[in-house]
Design a protein around this motif. Structure first.
Motif, PDB file in Angstrom:
ATOM      1  N   THR A  60      42.703  46.120  36.033  1.00 24.37           N
ATOM      2  CA  THR A  60      41.834  46.544  37.130  1.00 24.37           C
ATOM      3  C   THR A  60      41.569  45.333  38.024  1.00 24.37           C
ATOM      4  O   THR A  60      41.956  44.215  37.696  1.00 24.37           O
ATOM      5  N   THR A  62      38.823  43.838  38.451  1.00 26.28           N
ATOM      6  CA  THR A  62      37.924  42.887  37.792  1.00 26.28           C
ATOM      7  C   THR A  62      38.460  42.387  36.461  1.00 26.28           C
ATOM      8  O   THR A  62      38.044  41.347  35.987  1.00 26.28           O
ATOM      9  N   ASN A  63      39.357  43.120  35.850  1.00 19.15           N
ATOM     10  CA  ASN A  63      39.900  42.719  34.555  1.00 19.15           C
ATOM     11  C   ASN A  63      41.421  42.769  34.632  1.00 19.15           C
ATOM     12  O   ASN A  63      42.007  43.842  34.635  1.00 19.15           O
ATOM     13  N   LYS A  64      42.033  41.607  34.694  1.00 22.50           N
ATOM     14  CA  LYS A  64      43.488  41.526  34.852  1.00 22.50           C
ATOM     15  C   LYS A  64      44.243  41.621  33.525  1.00 22.50           C
ATOM     16  O   LYS A  64      45.452  41.420  33.496  1.00 22.50           O
ATOM     17  N   THR A 125      36.406  33.516  36.554  1.00 16.92           N
ATOM     18  CA  THR A 125      36.539  32.996  37.910  1.00 16.92           C
ATOM     19  C   THR A 125      35.983  31.581  38.030  1.00 16.92           C
ATOM     20  O   THR A 125      36.575  30.723  38.686  1.00 16.92           O
TER      21      THR A 125
END
Length: 151
Positions: A60, A62-64, A125
């Motif tokens: 997604t 936000t979550n790779k 991040t």
């Protein structure tokens, strides 16, 4: 009796709909589907430890994470689509190998938390979130410099 059967059928249909609409896109895949970089990482830092389960996920924004590998020793390793590690975490709060972690981070932990070891590391991040076996969480910047204790 008809009402009871009709009610039961409606509840069963509702349960089926709820289960079929589950947004969990994770599904188990053979270990051979892992990218070469992930296989190399596991062979280098977890040599001889059996893979219990490999799941492919839909990354997604936000979550790779694309692959999640569960090892027999209770460690889970998440990888992106290219096979780069994203997170390494022990499910039983024991130490994880540190050979892949920045020496700056490992030295900081060894110096400042002599009785603790690293039980999880997550690329974020802001840099790296590190969890210790004494339940203290630390944040390091991308170059491995200590930033703060995470509360």
């Amino acid at each position: 009796m008809k009402k009871l059967i009709l009610t039961f059928t409606a509840l069963l249909a509702l349960a089926f709909i709820v289960v079929s609409c589950d947004k969990d896109d994770d599904h188990q895949v053979p270990n051979t589907e892992l990218p070469a970089a992930a296989v190399s990482f596991l062979d280098t830092y977890f040599k001889g430890i059996t893979i219990r389960k490999t799941e492919k996920q839909t990354p997604t924004a936000t979550n790779k994470t694309a692959y999640s590998v569960e090892l027999a020793n209770g460690i889970e390793v998440d990888f992106d689509q290219e096979g780069n590690w994203k997170e390494v975490e022990s499910d039983n709060d024991t130490a994880i190998p540190t050979g892949f972690i920045s020496t700056t981070i490992v030295s900081y932990v060894d110096t400042n938390y002599k009785t603790a070891q690293i039980s999880a590391i997550d690329k974020v991040t802001a840099g790296f979130e590190v969890e210790l076996t004494n339940d203290i969480d630390l944040l390091f910047d991308p170059s491995g410099q200590f930033v703060k204790i995470i509360l």
